[in-house]
Write an enzyme that holds these catalytic residues in place. Structure first.
Site, PDB file in Angstrom:
ATOM      1  N   CYS A   4      18.446  -2.130 -23.671  1.00 50.70           N
ATOM      2  CA  CYS A   4      19.913  -2.062 -23.694  1.00 50.70           C
ATOM      3  C   CYS A   4      20.313  -0.621 -23.970  1.00 50.70           C
ATOM      4  O   CYS A   4      19.957  -0.054 -25.012  1.00 50.70           O
ATOM      5  CB  CYS A   4      20.496  -2.985 -24.761  1.00 50.70           C
ATOM      6  SG  CYS A   4      22.264  -2.700 -24.997  1.00 50.70           S
ATOM      7  N   CYS A   7      22.258  -0.109 -27.200  1.00 49.66           N
ATOM      8  CA  CYS A   7      21.386  -0.204 -28.382  1.00 49.66           C
ATOM      9  C   CYS A   7      20.611   1.098 -28.566  1.00 49.66           C
ATOM     10  O   CYS A   7      20.435   1.568 -29.695  1.00 49.66           O
ATOM     11  CB  CYS A   7      20.423  -1.377 -28.236  1.00 49.66           C
ATOM     12  SG  CYS A   7      21.186  -2.997 -28.497  1.00 49.66           S
ATOM     13  N   ASP A  30      32.825   8.285 -23.099  1.00 49.69           N
ATOM     14  CA  ASP A  30      32.260   7.647 -21.910  1.00 49.69           C
ATOM     15  C   ASP A  30      31.628   8.710 -21.024  1.00 49.69           C
ATOM     16  O   ASP A  30      32.178   9.791 -20.821  1.00 49.69           O
ATOM     17  CB  ASP A  30      33.366   6.897 -21.150  1.00 49.69           C
ATOM     18  CG  ASP A  30      32.809   5.931 -20.127  1.00 49.69           C
ATOM     19  OD1 ASP A  30      32.940   4.706 -20.320  1.00 49.69           O
ATOM     20  OD2 ASP A  30      32.240   6.399 -19.116  1.00 49.69           O
ATOM     21  N   HIS A  46      23.647  -5.876 -31.383  1.00 48.87           N
ATOM     22  CA  HIS A  46      23.761  -6.241 -29.970  1.00 48.87           C
ATOM     23  C   HIS A  46      24.583  -7.514 -29.834  1.00 48.87           C
ATOM     24  O   HIS A  46      24.163  -8.590 -30.257  1.00 48.87           O
ATOM     25  CB  HIS A  46      22.396  -6.438 -29.306  1.00 48.87           C
ATOM     26  CG  HIS A  46      22.531  -6.709 -27.831  1.00 48.87           C
ATOM     27  ND1 HIS A  46      22.619  -5.696 -26.906  1.00 48.87           N
ATOM     28  CD2 HIS A  46      22.664  -7.862 -27.142  1.00 48.87           C
ATOM     29  CE1 HIS A  46      22.780  -6.216 -25.701  1.00 48.87           C
ATOM     30  NE2 HIS A  46      22.820  -7.535 -25.816  1.00 48.87           N
ATOM     31  N   ASN A  87      36.204  -4.869 -20.572  1.00 48.97           N
ATOM     32  CA  ASN A  87      35.748  -5.518 -19.348  1.00 48.97           C
ATOM     33  C   ASN A  87      34.734  -6.593 -19.727  1.00 48.97           C
ATOM     34  O   ASN A  87      33.816  -6.341 -20.513  1.00 48.97           O
ATOM     35  CB  ASN A  87      35.104  -4.493 -18.420  1.00 48.97           C
ATOM     36  CG  ASN A  87      36.096  -3.438 -17.940  1.00 48.97           C
ATOM     37  OD1 ASN A  87      37.267  -3.739 -17.736  1.00 48.97           O
ATOM     38  ND2 ASN A  87      35.628  -2.212 -17.757  1.00 48.97           N
ATOM     39  N   GLY A  93      34.454  -6.592 -14.413  1.00 48.85           N
ATOM     40  CA  GLY A  93      33.914  -5.256 -14.145  1.00 48.85           C
ATOM     41  C   GLY A  93      32.975  -4.744 -15.219  1.00 48.85           C
ATOM     42  O   GLY A  93      32.745  -3.537 -15.325  1.00 48.85           O
ATOM     43  N   THR A  95      29.700  -3.608 -16.693  1.00 49.28           N
ATOM     44  CA  THR A  95      28.418  -3.141 -16.141  1.00 49.28           C
ATOM     45  C   THR A  95      27.348  -2.998 -17.217  1.00 49.28           C
ATOM     46  O   THR A  95      26.164  -3.005 -16.897  1.00 49.28           O
ATOM     47  CB  THR A  95      28.583  -1.790 -15.408  1.00 49.28           C
ATOM     48  OG1 THR A  95      29.081  -0.822 -16.333  1.00 49.28           O
ATOM     49  CG2 THR A  95      29.548  -1.928 -14.232  1.00 49.28           C
ATOM     50  N   HIS A 100      31.780  -3.501 -25.587  1.00 50.82           N
ATOM     51  CA  HIS A 100      32.365  -2.182 -25.835  1.00 50.82           C
ATOM     52  C   HIS A 100      33.851  -2.218 -25.533  1.00 50.82           C
ATOM     53  O   HIS A 100      34.291  -2.867 -24.588  1.00 50.82           O
ATOM     54  CB  HIS A 100      31.670  -1.088 -25.026  1.00 50.82           C
ATOM     55  CG  HIS A 100      31.471  -1.414 -23.580  1.00 50.82           C
ATOM     56  ND1 HIS A 100      30.500  -2.300 -23.147  1.00 50.82           N
ATOM     57  CD2 HIS A 100      32.123  -1.001 -22.469  1.00 50.82           C
ATOM     58  CE1 HIS A 100      30.565  -2.409 -21.832  1.00 50.82           C
ATOM     59  NE2 HIS A 100      31.538  -1.636 -21.388  1.00 50.82           N
ATOM     60  N   HIS A 102      36.799   0.095 -24.357  1.00 46.86           N
ATOM     61  CA  HIS A 102      37.210   1.377 -23.774  1.00 46.86           C
ATOM     62  C   HIS A 102      38.554   1.770 -24.386  1.00 46.86           C
ATOM     63  O   HIS A 102      39.467   0.931 -24.470  1.00 46.86           O
ATOM     64  CB  HIS A 102      37.452   1.249 -22.267  1.00 46.86           C
ATOM     65  CG  HIS A 102      36.252   0.949 -21.438  1.00 46.86           C
ATOM     66  ND1 HIS A 102      35.582   1.926 -20.727  1.00 46.86           N
ATOM     67  CD2 HIS A 102      35.611  -0.211 -21.171  1.00 46.86           C
ATOM     68  CE1 HIS A 102      34.587   1.362 -20.041  1.00 46.86           C
ATOM     69  NE2 HIS A 102      34.576   0.069 -20.295  1.00 46.86           N
TER      70      HIS A 102
HETATM   71  P1  DGP Z   1      31.841  -1.302 -18.302  1.00 42.51           P
HETATM   72  O1  DGP Z   1      31.931  -1.115 -16.818  1.00 42.51           O
HETATM   73  O2  DGP Z   1      33.119  -1.823 -18.913  1.00 42.51           O
HETATM   74  O3  DGP Z   1      30.615  -2.097 -18.690  1.00 42.51           O
HETATM   75  O4  DGP Z   1      31.683   0.171 -18.892  1.00 42.51           O
HETATM   76  C1  DGP Z   1      30.456   0.769 -19.180  1.00 42.51           C
HETATM   77  C2  DGP Z   1      30.764   2.217 -19.450  1.00 42.51           C
HETATM   78  O5  DGP Z   1      29.663   2.774 -20.111  1.00 42.51           O
HETATM   79  C3  DGP Z   1      31.001   3.041 -18.214  1.00 42.51           C
HETATM   80  O6  DGP Z   1      32.350   3.502 -18.200  1.00 42.51           O
HETATM   81  C4  DGP Z   1      30.043   4.197 -18.319  1.00 42.51           C
HETATM   82  C5  DGP Z   1      29.556   4.121 -19.747  1.00 42.51           C
HETATM   83  N1  DGP Z   1      28.165   4.486 -19.920  1.00 42.51           N
HETATM   84  C6  DGP Z   1      27.109   3.902 -19.311  1.00 42.51           C
HETATM   85  N2  DGP Z   1      25.956   4.482 -19.702  1.00 42.51           N
HETATM   86  C7  DGP Z   1      26.317   5.447 -20.617  1.00 42.51           C
HETATM   87  C8  DGP Z   1      25.581   6.383 -21.379  1.00 42.51           C
HETATM   88  O7  DGP Z   1      24.345   6.476 -21.328  1.00 42.51           O
HETATM   89  N3  DGP Z   1      26.287   7.198 -22.194  1.00 42.51           N
HETATM   90  C9  DGP Z   1      27.647   7.141 -22.282  1.00 42.51           C
HETATM   91  N4  DGP Z   1      28.249   7.996 -23.115  1.00 42.51           N
HETATM   92  N5  DGP Z   1      28.379   6.262 -21.579  1.00 42.51           N
HETATM   93  C10 DGP Z   1      27.717   5.426 -20.749  1.00 42.51           C
END
Ligand code: DGP
Length: 114
Positions: A4, A7, A30, A46, A87, A93, A95, A100, A102
């Protein structure tokens, strides 16, 4: 949880600057910002998504509100406004399957979201 990405960030296996931290959560920018200010608030534990939250996670949730208050002031988006997004699932959406929040600000955001 193994494999993860959030994590790994929480456990400092992936170096990431924390904007904020308490016993239950961290906040960091982000990696793919969608606004001039875009940070994520992530539980240290987690939790896969919003629906996996339990009563025992209430301290985390109140910490989210405190973090939003402090960071929006610190980053200067409290007066103009901002958006908080969670999300959830495929249609939402999501991913990264680690809960988390935003927080986006620094520009006007239209409605409805895409
Ligand atoms: P979501 O699509 O809501 O699951 O947003 C996941 C967000 O996580 C996406 O906007 C990009 C961010 N993200 C993914 N991997 C990393 C990472 O390794 N570091 C940081 N700072 N953000 C990440």
């Amino acid at each position: 949880m193994a494999d993860c990405i959030f994590c790994k960030i929480v456990q400092k296996q992936i170096p990431t600057e924390f904007l904020y931290e308490d016993d239950n959560l961290v906040a960091f920018r982000d990696i793919n910002p969608q606004a001039p200010v875009h940070f994520l608030i992530v539980p240290k534990k987690h939790i896969a998504n919003l629906l996996e939250l339990k009563g025992e996670d209430f301290p985390f949730l109140s910490g989210v509100l405190k973090a939003i208050g402090e960071l929006t002031h610190k980053l200067g988006i409290h007066e103009a406004g901002f958006r908080v997004v969670v999300n959830t699932g495929d249609n939402g959406g999501q991913t990264v399957p680690h809960l988390h929040f935003h927080v986006l600000g620094g520009r006007f955001m239209g409605w409805p979201p895409g």
